[in-house]
Design an enzyme around this catalytic site. Structure first.
Site, PDB file in Angstrom:
ATOM      1  N   ARG A  70     -10.212 -55.471 -30.337  1.00  0.00           N
ATOM      2  CA  ARG A  70      -9.395 -55.430 -31.482  1.00  0.00           C
ATOM      3  C   ARG A  70      -8.841 -54.870 -31.897  1.00  0.00           C
ATOM      4  O   ARG A  70      -7.907 -54.973 -32.059  1.00  0.00           O
ATOM      5  CB  ARG A  70     -10.678 -57.033 -32.518  1.00  0.00           C
ATOM      6  CG  ARG A  70      -9.594 -58.064 -32.929  1.00  0.00           C
ATOM      7  CD  ARG A  70     -10.512 -59.032 -33.680  1.00  0.00           C
ATOM      8  NE  ARG A  70     -11.554 -58.286 -34.458  1.00  0.00           N
ATOM      9  CZ  ARG A  70     -11.491 -57.583 -36.001  1.00  0.00           C
ATOM     10  NH1 ARG A  70      -9.989 -57.428 -36.506  1.00  0.00           N
ATOM     11  NH2 ARG A  70     -12.222 -56.961 -36.457  1.00  0.00           N
ATOM     12  N   ARG A 100      -5.011 -50.486 -34.458  1.00  0.00           N
ATOM     13  CA  ARG A 100      -5.649 -50.194 -33.010  1.00  0.00           C
ATOM     14  C   ARG A 100      -5.914 -48.209 -34.048  1.00  0.00           C
ATOM     15  O   ARG A 100      -4.605 -47.423 -33.725  1.00  0.00           O
ATOM     16  CB  ARG A 100      -5.111 -49.855 -31.860  1.00  0.00           C
ATOM     17  CG  ARG A 100      -5.820 -51.292 -31.504  1.00  0.00           C
ATOM     18  CD  ARG A 100      -5.300 -51.383 -30.422  1.00  0.00           C
ATOM     19  NE  ARG A 100      -5.096 -52.655 -29.690  1.00  0.00           N
ATOM     20  CZ  ARG A 100      -5.896 -53.853 -30.186  1.00  0.00           C
ATOM     21  NH1 ARG A 100      -7.068 -53.578 -29.786  1.00  0.00           N
ATOM     22  NH2 ARG A 100      -5.188 -55.384 -29.923  1.00  0.00           N
ATOM     23  N   ILE A 101      -6.611 -47.726 -33.583  1.00  0.00           N
ATOM     24  CA  ILE A 101      -7.614 -46.416 -33.467  1.00  0.00           C
ATOM     25  C   ILE A 101      -7.369 -46.026 -31.935  1.00  0.00           C
ATOM     26  O   ILE A 101      -7.598 -46.783 -31.171  1.00  0.00           O
ATOM     27  CB  ILE A 101      -9.140 -46.125 -34.101  1.00  0.00           C
ATOM     28  CG1 ILE A 101      -9.205 -46.908 -35.455  1.00  0.00           C
ATOM     29  CG2 ILE A 101      -9.194 -45.327 -33.531  1.00  0.00           C
ATOM     30  CD1 ILE A 101     -10.536 -47.787 -35.802  1.00  0.00           C
ATOM     31  N   HIS A 118       1.626 -43.681 -43.634  1.00  0.00           N
ATOM     32  CA  HIS A 118       0.464 -44.982 -44.396  1.00  0.00           C
ATOM     33  C   HIS A 118       0.395 -44.788 -46.174  1.00  0.00           C
ATOM     34  O   HIS A 118       1.741 -43.961 -46.440  1.00  0.00           O
ATOM     35  CB  HIS A 118      -0.478 -44.359 -44.564  1.00  0.00           C
ATOM     36  CG  HIS A 118      -1.600 -45.097 -45.532  1.00  0.00           C
ATOM     37  ND1 HIS A 118      -2.277 -46.198 -44.185  1.00  0.00           N
ATOM     38  CD2 HIS A 118      -2.577 -44.900 -46.557  1.00  0.00           C
ATOM     39  CE1 HIS A 118      -3.192 -46.192 -45.272  1.00  0.00           C
ATOM     40  NE2 HIS A 118      -2.996 -45.751 -46.018  1.00  0.00           N
ATOM     41  N   VAL A 153      -9.949 -41.841 -39.815  1.00  0.00           N
ATOM     42  CA  VAL A 153      -8.859 -42.852 -39.766  1.00  0.00           C
ATOM     43  C   VAL A 153      -7.981 -42.379 -40.835  1.00  0.00           C
ATOM     44  O   VAL A 153      -8.580 -41.830 -42.034  1.00  0.00           O
ATOM     45  CB  VAL A 153     -10.003 -44.313 -40.104  1.00  0.00           C
ATOM     46  CG1 VAL A 153      -8.596 -45.334 -40.900  1.00  0.00           C
ATOM     47  CG2 VAL A 153     -10.895 -45.006 -38.814  1.00  0.00           C
ATOM     48  N   ASP A 154      -7.201 -42.704 -40.807  1.00  0.00           N
ATOM     49  CA  ASP A 154      -5.760 -41.664 -41.884  1.00  0.00           C
ATOM     50  C   ASP A 154      -6.210 -40.569 -42.571  1.00  0.00           C
ATOM     51  O   ASP A 154      -6.028 -40.096 -43.901  1.00  0.00           O
ATOM     52  CB  ASP A 154      -5.810 -42.882 -43.163  1.00  0.00           C
ATOM     53  CG  ASP A 154      -5.239 -44.095 -42.720  1.00  0.00           C
ATOM     54  OD1 ASP A 154      -4.416 -44.180 -41.532  1.00  0.00           O
ATOM     55  OD2 ASP A 154      -5.207 -45.295 -43.045  1.00  0.00           O
TER      56      ASP A 154
HETATM   57  C1  GRF Z   1       3.883 -49.708 -43.226  1.00  0.00           C
HETATM   58  O1  GRF Z   1       3.661 -50.593 -44.286  1.00  0.00           O
HETATM   59  C2  GRF Z   1       3.565 -48.534 -42.673  1.00  0.00           C
HETATM   60  O2  GRF Z   1       3.514 -47.989 -43.390  1.00  0.00           O
HETATM   61  C3  GRF Z   1       1.845 -49.519 -42.662  1.00  0.00           C
HETATM   62  O3  GRF Z   1       2.013 -50.100 -41.012  1.00  0.00           O
HETATM   63  C4  GRF Z   1       3.606 -50.973 -42.409  1.00  0.00           C
HETATM   64  C5  GRF Z   1       4.051 -51.482 -40.844  1.00  0.00           C
HETATM   65  O4  GRF Z   1       5.411 -51.666 -41.125  1.00  0.00           O
HETATM   66  N1  GRF Z   1       0.959 -48.410 -41.443  1.00  0.00           N
HETATM   67  P1  GRF Z   1       6.547 -52.399 -40.064  1.00  0.00           P
HETATM   68  O5  GRF Z   1       5.282 -52.557 -38.933  1.00  0.00           O
HETATM   69  O6  GRF Z   1       6.856 -50.265 -39.728  1.00  0.00           O
HETATM   70  O7  GRF Z   1       7.426 -53.352 -40.975  1.00  0.00           O
END
Ligand code: GRF
Length: 205
Positions: A70, A100-101, A118, A153-154
């Site tokens: 998942r 996904r990671i 992010h 993660v981030d």
């Molecule tokens: C954005 O808020 C991004 O920062 C996060 O996922 C969302 C993706 O939005 N990682 P979109 O699919 O680009 O509209």
């Protein structure tokens, strides 16, 4: 120097990996990315809106199964995503809402060449629901971060950030909308910086 594969034509080929709406994909396609060109979109979701946006923008778009997990890729499936990007001469990968990671062959093959956006000022509020977490915490400023991807993660090194002020009457939707507008500006800007060599591809991520 970063244009080591495709410097015959001076174009740096970029793949966007996305799972959903695709507004950042669209912003990257229409934004000023310098000599970076969005040339491939891969999604793990056959019904993702990003597929419609890709067909409207004329970018090659592929759904490839991510495997049975998942939140991560199956080993064989991650290798398939990686192979396609290598076949297409991709030099930079932009994650744009990929749910996904990335851990296996993709991270190895494209080490230091994967970036993510992010919706918070990292290292605050990593993971899901970053805008709600910022609002719940009561911060007065938040924003978005473009960063290199490592195994966490981030957590990778930060390329650039944009600040968004939190208003007293903000809802999650209102705040998310203002952050998203900054994301669209920030992502192209980060790609432009990388393509011009101002932010180098990171060999040590
Ligand atoms: C954005 O808020 C991004 O920062 C996060 O996922 C969302 C993706 O939005 N990682 P979109 O699919 O680009 O509209």
């Amino acid at each position: 120097m970063i244009l080591d594969k495709n410097d015959e034509d001076g174009i740096l080929r970029i793949a966007v990996l996305a799972s959903g709406r695709g507004s950042n994909f669209e912003a990257l396609c229409s934004g000023d990315t310098g000599n970076g060109r969005i040339s491939l979109l891969i999604t793990d979701n056959e019904n993702a809106d990003v597929l419609r946006r890709a067909s409207e923008s004329g970018v090659e778009a592929r759904y490839i199964s991510p495997g049975r997990y998942r939140t991560k890729f199956g080993e064989a499936e991650e290798a398939e995503w990686t192979r396609l990007m290598m076949d297409r001469g991709i030099e930079l990968i932009c994650l744009a809402g990929l749910m996904r990671i990335i851990k296996g062959s993709m991270l190895e093959e494209f080490q230091g060449r994967i970036i993510n956006i992010h919706p918070s000022l990292l290292p605050s509020f990593p993971g899901l629901h970053a805008q709600k977490s910022a609002l719940d915490y009561g911060v007065r400023i938040t924003g978005c971060t473009v960063h290199y991807v490592d195994a966490g993660v981030d957590t990778g090194p930060i390329i650039l950030q944009k600040v968004v002020h939190v208003n007293d009457d903000d809802t999650v939707e209102m705040l998310s909308g203002r952050i998203l507008r900054q994301e669209h500006i920030a992502y192209s800007e980060a790609v432009r910086l990388i393509c011009s060599g101002v932010r180098p591809i990171q060999d040590d991520v």
